[in-house]
Design a protein around this motif. Structure first.
Motif, short mmCIF file in Angstrom:
data_model
loop_
_atom_site.label_atom_id
_atom_site.label_comp_id
_atom_site.label_asym_id
_atom_site.label_seq_id
_atom_site.Cartn_x
_atom_site.Cartn_y
_atom_site.Cartn_z
N THR A 156 -2.73 -2.66 -6.39
CA THR A 156 -2.34 -1.68 -5.37
C THR A 156 -1.75 -0.42 -6.02
O THR A 156 -1.88 0.67 -5.50
CB THR A 156 -1.32 -2.28 -4.38
OG1 THR A 156 -0.21 -2.79 -5.12
CG2 THR A 156 -1.94 -3.39 -3.55
N ASN A 157 -1.09 -0.58 -7.19
CA ASN A 157 -0.58 0.61 -7.88
C ASN A 157 -1.73 1.51 -8.32
O ASN A 157 -1.67 2.73 -8.18
CB ASN A 157 0.24 0.20 -9.12
CG ASN A 157 1.72 0.11 -8.83
OD1 ASN A 157 2.10 -0.31 -7.74
ND2 ASN A 157 2.56 0.44 -9.79
N GLU B 185 -6.25 -7.51 -10.92
CA GLU B 185 -5.69 -6.97 -12.17
C GLU B 185 -4.27 -6.48 -11.94
O GLU B 185 -3.90 -5.38 -12.35
CB GLU B 185 -6.56 -5.82 -12.70
CG GLU B 185 -7.92 -6.30 -13.20
CD GLU B 185 -8.89 -5.14 -13.38
OE1 GLU B 185 -8.47 -4.05 -13.79
OE2 GLU B 185 -10.08 -5.34 -13.09
N GLY B 186 -3.48 -7.32 -11.23
CA GLY B 186 -2.10 -6.93 -10.93
C GLY B 186 -1.30 -6.76 -12.21
O GLY B 186 -1.43 -7.55 -13.15
N ARG B 187 -0.47 -5.73 -12.23
CA ARG B 187 0.30 -5.43 -13.44
C ARG B 187 1.79 -5.62 -13.20
O ARG B 187 2.30 -5.30 -12.13
CB ARG B 187 0.09 -3.98 -13.87
CG ARG B 187 -1.28 -3.68 -14.41
CD ARG B 187 -1.23 -2.35 -15.18
NE ARG B 187 -0.75 -1.27 -14.36
CZ ARG B 187 -1.49 -0.63 -13.48
NH1 ARG B 187 -2.74 -0.96 -13.31
NH2 ARG B 187 -0.99 0.37 -12.77
N GLY B 188 2.46 -6.14 -14.23
CA GLY B 188 3.91 -6.22 -14.20
C GLY B 188 4.49 -5.20 -15.17
O GLY B 188 3.75 -4.42 -15.79
N GLY C 89 2.53 -4.64 -2.53
CA GLY C 89 2.44 -3.33 -1.91
C GLY C 89 2.88 -2.22 -2.84
O GLY C 89 3.71 -2.42 -3.74
N SER C 90 2.30 -1.03 -2.64
CA SER C 90 2.66 0.16 -3.43
C SER C 90 2.85 1.34 -2.50
O SER C 90 2.09 1.52 -1.55
CB SER C 90 1.57 0.50 -4.44
OG SER C 90 1.36 -0.58 -5.31
N VAL D 21 9.38 -5.16 -9.34
CA VAL D 21 9.03 -3.78 -8.98
C VAL D 21 8.48 -3.06 -10.21
O VAL D 21 9.05 -3.16 -11.30
CB VAL D 21 10.28 -3.04 -8.44
CG1 VAL D 21 9.95 -1.58 -8.11
CG2 VAL D 21 10.83 -3.74 -7.20
N ALA E 154 5.61 -3.24 -5.51
CA ALA E 154 6.45 -4.43 -5.53
C ALA E 154 5.63 -5.65 -5.13
O ALA E 154 4.77 -5.57 -4.25
CB ALA E 154 7.64 -4.27 -4.57
C1 BTN Z 1 7.49 -7.04 -12.76
O1 BTN Z 1 8.38 -7.80 -12.36
O2 BTN Z 1 7.10 -7.08 -13.94
C2 BTN Z 1 6.91 -6.05 -11.80
C3 BTN Z 1 5.82 -6.66 -10.98
C4 BTN Z 1 5.18 -5.66 -10.03
C5 BTN Z 1 4.00 -6.27 -9.29
C6 BTN Z 1 3.53 -5.38 -8.18
S1 BTN Z 1 2.42 -6.22 -7.10
C7 BTN Z 1 2.02 -4.71 -6.31
C8 BTN Z 1 1.93 -3.66 -7.40
N1 BTN Z 1 0.61 -3.63 -7.97
C9 BTN Z 1 0.59 -4.00 -9.26
O3 BTN Z 1 -0.42 -4.07 -9.99
N2 BTN Z 1 1.83 -4.31 -9.65
C10 BTN Z 1 2.80 -4.10 -8.58
#
Ligand code: BTN
Length: 252
Positions: A28-29, A53-56, A72-73, A126, A143
């Protein structure tokens, strides 16, 4: 992901937000950043049931089961550019804390920099990303909030809204509560900073932080106005930690 990926529009509780809810996106980011690059106005909220491909933070992956989390972003274009990034990240995190309290009845805490935790178990993370592009400055705050119960192997590390509440939690209700609180706090970032101080899981703890110039250990004594963590390393000597993670050692 491309401009034709289908989504549903959700009625937002304030006309400041436009919500697009997708079944699946890479991240979503990424979607919000790309929309911003091509001129989308501030206030776009991008939600996905699943990310491939969610990123932290700190280059980590962020993986959740489809439908198990609120992912959500929010796209913002703060006037202060990069200087406002930490302040608005705090606003988004505190609004999420308020929303979790509203739907579960339990108030989580904030572990610096912006994890929502309950009894040291992670409830939400976040990730803030920013760019200065041809269409102006973009800030995307994303987040991921655990909603369905976490797998037993993560039970000591993570927790979910449904475990806090003890009954099912509707992700759309959580989103609405988040946007309601965001609507108020976006105009009052200092109120969010006060809440972040009050409900911090990090302040008053002995912490260890890795800085580029080496490790520091000290007592976390304050959050700066720009969102940094002020650590007292010796009586009267403080260092502001502005990036990275801290490890909680014990109560001061
Ligand atoms: C962390 O704690 O490392 C941050 C995690 C953030 C995850 C959210 S999920 C929605 C948005 N899209 C992403 O790819 N990452 C953030």
């Amino acid at each position: 992901m491309d401009a034709t990926t289908p989504y549903r529009e959700i009625d937002a509780p304030s006309d400041r937000f436009r919500v697009r809810w997708f079944d699946q996106l890479p991240s979503t980011n990424d979607y919000a950043l790309e929309a911003g690059r091509v001129g989308e106005a501030a206030g776009l909220v991008v939600i996905a049931d699943h990310q491939t491909e969610g990123r932290g933070r700190l280059g980590r992956k962020w993986e959740t089961e489809p439908g198990a989390a609120l992912l959500g972003s929010l796209l913002l274009r703060p006037e202060g550019g990069v200087h406002d990034a930490h302040r608005y990240t705090t606003v988004v995190a505190v609004a999420l804390m308020n929303a979790v309290e509203k739907v579960t009845g339990v108030r989580p805490q904030l572990k610096w920099p912006n994890d929502l935790v309950w009894q040291e178990r992670k409830l939400a993370g976040v990730l803030t990303e920013f760019e200065d592009g041809p269409n102006g400055y973009l800030l995307v705050v994303g987040a991921g909030t655990n909603v369905s119960p976490v797998a037993p192997e993560y039970a000591t590390l993570a927790v979910s809204c449904e475990e806090l509440k003890g009954t099912p939690v509707d992700r759309e209700a959580l989103l609405r509560a988040w946007l309601e609180s965001l609507h108020a706090l976006l105009d009052e970032p200092d109120v969010a900073l006060d809440a972040a101080r009050r409900d911090s899981a990090t302040l008053k703890k002995k912490v260890r932080a890795e800085l580029s110039e080496g490790e520091i250990v000290g007592i976390a004594v304050d959050l700066s106005r720009s969102g940094g963590l002020v650590v007292e390393t010796a009586p009267g000597t403080t260092t502001e930690v502005t990036a990275g993670d801290v490890v909680h050692l014990h109560d001061a």
